[in-house]
Structure formats: C-alpha cells, structure tokens
Design an enzyme around this catalytic site. Structure first.
Site, mmCIF file in Angstrom:
data_model
loop_
_atom_site.group_PDB
_atom_site.id
_atom_site.type_symbol
_atom_site.label_atom_id
_atom_site.label_comp_id
_atom_site.label_asym_id
_atom_site.label_seq_id
_atom_site.Cartn_x
_atom_site.Cartn_y
_atom_site.Cartn_z
ATOM 1 N N ASN A 1 0.871 -1.173 0.000
ATOM 2 C CA ASN A 1 0.000 0.000 0.000
ATOM 3 C C ASN A 1 0.911 1.227 0.000
ATOM 4 O OD1 ASN A 1 -1.807 2.042 0.496
ATOM 5 N ND2 ASN A 1 -2.209 1.459 2.638
ATOM 6 N N TRP A 2 0.998 1.845 -1.164
ATOM 7 C CA TRP A 2 1.941 2.973 -1.280
ATOM 8 C C TRP A 2 1.420 4.235 -0.612
ATOM 9 C CZ3 TRP A 2 3.966 2.933 -7.059
ATOM 10 C CH2 TRP A 2 4.621 1.705 -7.303
ATOM 11 N N LYS A 3 0.150 4.235 -0.221
ATOM 12 C CA LYS A 3 -0.478 5.423 0.377
ATOM 13 C C LYS A 3 -0.260 6.635 -0.543
ATOM 14 C CE LYS A 3 0.272 3.367 4.841
ATOM 15 N NZ LYS A 3 0.128 3.502 6.281
ATOM 16 N N HIS B 1 -9.549 1.126 4.830
ATOM 17 C CA HIS B 1 -8.261 1.272 5.525
ATOM 18 C C HIS B 1 -8.464 2.178 6.741
ATOM 19 C CE1 HIS B 1 -4.116 2.378 6.382
ATOM 20 N NE2 HIS B 1 -3.767 1.290 5.706
ATOM 21 N N GLU C 1 -6.822 4.512 7.924
ATOM 22 C CA GLU C 1 -6.593 5.947 7.681
ATOM 23 C C GLU C 1 -7.818 6.583 7.038
ATOM 24 O OE1 GLU C 1 -2.887 5.470 5.589
ATOM 25 O OE2 GLU C 1 -1.942 4.837 7.457
ATOM 26 N N GLU D 1 -5.482 -5.261 10.539
ATOM 27 C CA GLU D 1 -4.455 -4.243 10.774
ATOM 28 C C GLU D 1 -4.751 -3.529 12.091
ATOM 29 O OE1 GLU D 1 -2.445 -3.087 6.835
ATOM 30 O OE2 GLU D 1 -4.052 -1.669 7.215
ATOM 31 N N GLY E 1 2.399 1.929 10.696
ATOM 32 C CA GLY E 1 3.332 3.041 10.537
ATOM 33 C C GLY E 1 4.040 3.445 11.826
ATOM 34 N N SER F 1 3.367 -2.511 10.236
ATOM 35 C CA SER F 1 4.824 -2.534 10.375
ATOM 36 C C SER F 1 5.450 -3.885 9.986
ATOM 37 C CB SER F 1 5.238 -2.122 11.786
ATOM 38 O OG SER F 1 4.788 -0.809 12.061
ATOM 39 N N GLY G 1 2.691 -1.123 4.225
ATOM 40 C CA GLY G 1 2.840 0.278 3.833
ATOM 41 C C GLY G 1 4.304 0.605 3.585
ATOM 42 N N GLY G 2 4.954 1.156 4.619
ATOM 43 C CA GLY G 2 6.324 1.664 4.506
ATOM 44 C C GLY G 2 7.297 0.764 3.757
HETATM 45 C C1 PEP Z 1 -0.720 -0.094 5.813
HETATM 46 O O1 PEP Z 1 -0.553 0.891 5.126
HETATM 47 O O2 PEP Z 1 -1.761 -0.737 5.661
HETATM 48 C C2 PEP Z 1 0.306 -0.484 6.776
HETATM 49 C C3 PEP Z 1 0.170 -1.601 7.444
HETATM 50 O O3 PEP Z 1 1.388 0.371 6.917
HETATM 51 P P1 PEP Z 1 2.829 0.015 7.590
HETATM 52 O O4 PEP Z 1 3.281 -1.282 6.972
HETATM 53 O O5 PEP Z 1 3.692 1.170 7.209
HETATM 54 O O6 PEP Z 1 2.605 -0.119 9.051
#
Ligand code: PEP
Length: 247
Positions: A9-11, A94, A96, A166, A172, A211, A232-233
């Site tokens: 997930n590049w956000k 999500h 966010e 999640e 994050g 994470s 994500g990251g």
């Molecule tokens: C996400 O964006 O769904 C996520 C889990 O981010 P991260 O891996 O950065 O915690």
C-alpha cells in the site's frame, strides 16, 4: 490451499516517474511465483503502472473508490473508472480512511458490494485502536467491523474478498503485533466468517498488516492462519518489497 498474498500500500507516495522507477526495480528482481503480488498505488499512477506491469504477474490495486458508479461526488473515483484501467484489487476501509475521511462500516459495506459487482477484489481492512485493545474490546470491535462489511454479501462472492487485519496501533509505528497475537485475531476473524458463511471461510485469505518488514515477515507467514501481508512503509523500496514477497 490458500495462495499467499503480499500487497503493498503505497499510500500518498510516489509520483508517476517515481512509481515507474519503483515498479521497474521490482520487476528486475526474482519474485516468488507461488505468491500473489499486489501493488496498491495512488490513482494518478494507476494507468502508467498498469502498462509497466503488463508482462508480469503483479496485480494492480487502488487504495479507495466510491460506492456509486457516477454522479455528483466531486473528487471521488468510480469503480467503472478503475475497471477501465484494469485494476484487480481495491483497498476498502483502511484505518486511515476510517480515521480521517469518516469511512464507516456502512460505507465500507456499500463499497464492498460495488467492488464485487464490478469484479474488483476488495482488500477489506479491519482492526482495533490501542485504547480498544487495552480495554479488551478488540475482538468485539473486529467482529462488528467484519459483520458490518459483509452484510448482505452472498456466499458465492466471498472467496474473492481478502481481509487484512491491521491493528491501528501497529500501522506506521514500527510496533508489530506479536505473531501469536496476529494469529489469534486472524483465527477469530475466520471463526466469525465461518459463522456467516460456513466452510467457505476456509478459502478466504486473511492478511496481517502493521509494520511488516523483511525482518519479521517470515515469522508472521509461518503462522497457519496468516495468509499474507498488507504493507505500507516497507513496500516503497524495491528490495524490501521483493524480500517480503520471497519470505
Ligand atoms: C498499511 O498501510 O496498511 C500499513 C500496514 O502500513 P505500515 O506497513 O507502514 O505499518
């Protein structure tokens, strides 16, 4: 047998040029064939990334969409627009979006139905806050989110849904749920799906997200009930994404 699925997930990261650099970097690497790979990119990158992955088995995902097909919804993107580009997956609900854009279990359910109608596979996100976990409400919260999201969705449609557990406190933040806690909640999600859909729930893939990185992916993926990761990251670097896929 559930095929593992690793989704990035590049956000709100990567312009078109940067997205192509990242995709080309991923394409240069040897990616496991028996793992499904998805990259969920910003809307503005979708068309170029689709062209860049056309000769690969990498699937394309969007990060959101509206539940209506067209109309006076300024700034929104329709499922038909995603379909036209050839999007395979869409992230729905999500945390966010729930937190900053007022996404509710009701709008999540509408989006699930629209995605299914247009054969775009939903990656449905559920998960509790730290406060909810500390007050031992995490299962109640996740059960409500699952039941809300799947309301009136027919059994014949559910195998195409991917669920991502999640925990919000792990997104994050660098804090990962322990592999045992993740496995425990994911087993509970499968039980909840079983009470709605019976044995078909065995075919629904459930990811962990929060994470996930090359250093912890192996331990998480070794768990029987964890079928993949939403990342994500660590999905923003070709080398790290490759290590995740090749866990
Ligand atoms: C996400 O964006 O769904 C996520 C889990 O981010 P991260 O891996 O950065 O915690």
């Amino acid at each position: 047998m559930r095929t593992p699925i690793i989704a990035g997930n590049w956000k709100m990261n990567k312009n078109i040029k940067e997205s192509l650099e990242l995709v080309n970097g991923i394409k240069e690497n040897n990616l496991a064939k028996d793992v499904e790979k998805v990259i969920c990119v910003p809307f503005t990158d979708l068309k170029d990334v689709k062209a860049a992955i056309k000769d690969t088995d990498i699937k394309l995902g969007a990060q959101n969409m509206h539940f209506e097909e067209s109309g006076a919804y300024t700034g929104e993107i329709s499922p038909l627009m995603l379909k036209e580009i050839g999007v395979d997956y869409v992230i729905i609900g999500h945390s966010e979006r729930r937190q900053y854009f007022n996404e509710t279990d009701e709008t999540v359910n509408k989006k699930m139905k629209t995605a299914i109608k247009h054969s775009i596979k939903p990656i449905l996100c559920v998960g509790e806050t730290l406060e909810q976990r500390e007050s031992n409400k995490e299962k109640e919260i996740v059960k409500t989110q699952i039941e809300g999201a799947f309301k009136d969705i027919k059994v014949e449609d559910v195998e195409n849904v991917v669920v991502a557990y999640e925990p919000i406190w792990a997104i994050g933040t660098g804090k990962t749920a322990s592999s045992n806690d993740a496995e425990d909640m994911i087993s509970f999600i499968r039980e909840t799906l079983n009470s709605l859909y019976g044995d078909v729930s065995e075919n629904i893939r459930i990811q962990y997200g929060g994470s996930v990185k090359p250093a912890n992916v192996k331990e998480l993926m070794a768990k029987k009930e964890i079928d993949g990761a939403l990342v994500g990251g660590a999905s923003l670097k070709a080398g790290d994404f490759t290590k995740l896929v090749n866990f």
